[in-house]
Motif scaffolding. Sequence first.
Motif, PDB file in Angstrom:
ATOM      1  N   THR A   3       0.526  -1.519  -0.110  1.00 19.68           N
ATOM      2  CA  THR A   3       0.056   0.080  -0.285  1.00 19.68           C
ATOM      3  C   THR A   3       0.454   1.604   0.075  1.00 19.68           C
ATOM      4  O   THR A   3       0.393   2.572   0.092  1.00 19.68           O
ATOM      5  CB  THR A   3      -0.913   0.594   0.992  1.00 19.68           C
ATOM      6  N   THR A   4       2.477   1.326   0.006  1.00 22.85           N
ATOM      7  CA  THR A   4       3.569   2.103   0.507  1.00 22.85           C
ATOM      8  C   THR A   4       3.938   2.287  -0.798  1.00 22.85           C
ATOM      9  O   THR A   4       4.164   0.899  -1.174  1.00 22.85           O
ATOM     10  CB  THR A   4       3.819   2.733   1.140  1.00 22.85           C
ATOM     11  N   GLN A  40     -10.050  -3.878  -4.129  1.00 19.65           N
ATOM     12  CA  GLN A  40      -9.546  -3.086  -4.414  1.00 19.65           C
ATOM     13  C   GLN A  40      -8.691  -2.819  -4.941  1.00 19.65           C
ATOM     14  O   GLN A  40      -7.446  -3.461  -5.328  1.00 19.65           O
ATOM     15  CB  GLN A  40      -8.979  -2.687  -3.056  1.00 19.65           C
ATOM     16  N   GLN A  43      -4.398   2.374  -4.900  1.00 21.01           N
ATOM     17  CA  GLN A  43      -4.383   3.647  -4.610  1.00 21.01           C
ATOM     18  C   GLN A  43      -3.400   4.097  -3.847  1.00 21.01           C
ATOM     19  O   GLN A  43      -2.412   3.330  -3.265  1.00 21.01           O
ATOM     20  CB  GLN A  43      -5.637   3.062  -3.257  1.00 21.01           C
ATOM     21  N   PRO A  45      -2.200   7.784  -0.870  1.00 18.24           N
ATOM     22  CA  PRO A  45      -2.375   8.974  -0.751  1.00 18.24           C
ATOM     23  C   PRO A  45      -2.515  10.206  -1.263  1.00 18.24           C
ATOM     24  O   PRO A  45      -3.906  10.985  -1.284  1.00 18.24           O
ATOM     25  CB  PRO A  45      -1.362   9.549   0.323  1.00 18.24           C
ATOM     26  N   ALA A  68      -6.191   6.686  -1.323  1.00 18.16           N
ATOM     27  CA  ALA A  68      -6.791   5.767  -0.691  1.00 18.16           C
ATOM     28  C   ALA A  68      -7.860   6.479   0.144  1.00 18.16           C
ATOM     29  O   ALA A  68      -7.753   8.098   0.620  1.00 18.16           O
ATOM     30  CB  ALA A  68      -5.377   5.765   0.467  1.00 18.16           C
ATOM     31  N   GLU A  71     -13.590   5.709  -2.226  1.00 18.71           N
ATOM     32  CA  GLU A  71     -13.672   4.659  -3.374  1.00 18.71           C
ATOM     33  C   GLU A  71     -15.273   4.185  -3.248  1.00 18.71           C
ATOM     34  O   GLU A  71     -15.848   4.262  -2.368  1.00 18.71           O
ATOM     35  CB  GLU A  71     -13.294   2.806  -2.511  1.00 18.71           C
TER      36      GLU A  71
END
Length: 209
Positions: A3-4, A40, A43, A45, A68, A71
């Motif tokens: 996610t990063t 998902q 995504q 930030p 993020a 959605e």
Amino acid sequence: MRTTMAEGTATELVTSTDYSVSAVSIGTYGEGKVITSILQPPQAPNGIAWAYVNRRGAILCILPVAVAGVESQPCPMPFNFVLQAGDTIQVMANTSADREFALSCITNQGVHAIFSATPAGAADTSLTHILSGQDLGSSLTNQTIVAHFATSVDGSKLSSGGGVYYLNDRGLPMGGTVATKPQNLQVKANAVGGVRVGLNWQARVTTSS
């Protein structure tokens, strides 16, 4: 998936070590498995301009993208495919100041393509293919765009109909699509404004500032 990721540069999205032993490519993790949907979207930030499944250096399948926390619902895949070793997910995470405009599209021949550019000031900006650097006409001559979506943070600065126009070889708009600001709404693919692309066509964005 992780996610990063690095912002402002194309990055591979790999599996999260929270849920797997090591961070690996999607092809390594899921070789032989069929991808049918995405629960998902990729995504970040500040949002993601574009994302796609890379197979042997080409765009196999464009992917939905999101900011993020902004959605709406799971997105169906454009088509089902079996993962192969070497497949990767490539993403472009935006910086907070990034104005990149990105257009993702699918043609009637099953070709998936992504075009992008970064507008600056009051000007016309033509989008180019993120891999080849070619314009719309050179990339998709004689193919019909049957689905597309675009992302941009420029909002009201987009004086080209709030998105991108597909201009023919005489500079006349023949189709196009609006751009979604991912900070406000998750982008969705649509079939409105698709056209049969000719040689010397451009995907052009006009900004007022």
